[in-house]
Design an enzyme around this catalytic site. Structure first.
Site, PDB file in Angstrom:
ATOM      1  CG  ASP A  73      -0.851 -13.057  -5.007  1.00 27.04           C
ATOM      2  OD1 ASP A  73      -1.971 -12.794  -4.534  1.00 27.04           O
ATOM      3  OD2 ASP A  73       0.199 -13.027  -4.344  1.00 27.04           O
TER       4      ASP A  73
ATOM      5  CG  ASP B 223       0.263  -4.821   2.119  1.00 24.33           C
ATOM      6  OD1 ASP B 223      -0.423  -5.495   2.891  1.00 24.33           O
ATOM      7  OD2 ASP B 223      -0.050  -4.593   0.936  1.00 24.33           O
TER       8      ASP B 223
END
Length: 261
Positions: free
Chosen positions: A8, A130
């Protein structure tokens, strides 16, 4: 089951968040390429890269990091975060992404996301599902997990299956970065819908005729012992982030797992 480590990115650095909260940012390495090379040296072939700056800005930001990893390793990269336009997608693919993941765009602008599926094909476009768990099974989150939609998890996935989606990355936000184990029950439910469609006349004929879903588990992975359980459920891949960075799962364990399959 494919092992897919996560990188990330915020400000060009390799970071991790907890439950998607940007205020919990922890920097693990200022050079994501170094991290990617370590993964590759351990026999890993796949990488999940998320542009967290892009997710917040709603446009691709850290494509130079993607390009650097893609040109200096042989890793097959799926890239997400901030992909909202045809131009964003072109930049991602031109920068070396093998696949892209669309989450918010699949909720807020379904026509453009569906056009990507048709243009690039189901091998190139991943659905990002998500979710925030609740009593109905979960609500899909958008905008870097900063917002919650009204869409329920399983119908959201099955709807896109009928539109040609093959790969789905499913992340339980409440477990992300918590190192408390993944949502086995949710993954089992998602995969059971496919199994039920083969025998239940009430389920959509279109769903019966779709290719088997390639479900990629994400969020909460904490120990090596969880991996065989995900294999048993039928997950096609697993994304592992904090467990690697916090040395809960070693690269050697992952290397041995890959060899043993």
């Amino acid at each position: 089951m494919r092992i897919i480590p996560a990188i990330d990115i915020i400000d060009g650095k390799c970071v991790r968040l907890t439950k998607g909260d940007y205020n919990t940012k922890k920097i693990y390495n200022e050079n994501p390429l170094e991290v990617a090379k370590e993964f590759e040296a351990a026999g890993i072939k796949y990488l999940h890269v998320v542009d967290l700056d892009g997710a917040k800005a709603s446009e691709i930001i850290n494509y130079k990091v993607l390009e650097q990893i893609a040109t200096k390793t042989n890793l097959k990269i799926d890239f997400g975060g901030g992909l909202k336009s045809d131009k964003d997608l072109e930049i991602a693919f031109n920068s070396g992404a093998n696949q892209i993941t669309g989450g918010s765009i699949a909720v807020k602008n379904a026509p453009i996301f569906e056009s990507w599926i048709k243009k690039y094909g189901s091998e190139k476009i991943i659905l990002g599902a998500d979710f925030y768990p609740d009593t109905t099974g979960g609500k899909i989150a958008t905008n870097g997990w900063q917002e919650e939609s009204s869409l329920e998890l399983v119908p959201f996935i099955t709807d896109y299956q009928q539109k040609g989606i093959l790969y789905v990355i499913c992340t339980d936000i409440s477990k992300d970065g918590m190192l408390q184990g993944p949502s086995f029950d949710v993954y089992e439910e998602i995969l059971s819908v496919r199994a039920q469609s083969r025998t239940n006349n009430d389920l959509s004929t279109a769903l019966k005729e779709t290719r088997p879903l390639k479900l990629i588990a994400s969020g909460g992975i904490s120990t090596f012992d969880e991996l065989p359980k995900l294999v048993e459920l039928g997950c096609e891949g697993v994304i592992i982030g904090k467990a690697i960075y916090e040395n809960k799962i070693s690269l050697k364990q992952l290397e041995n797992f890959i060899i043993s399959q």
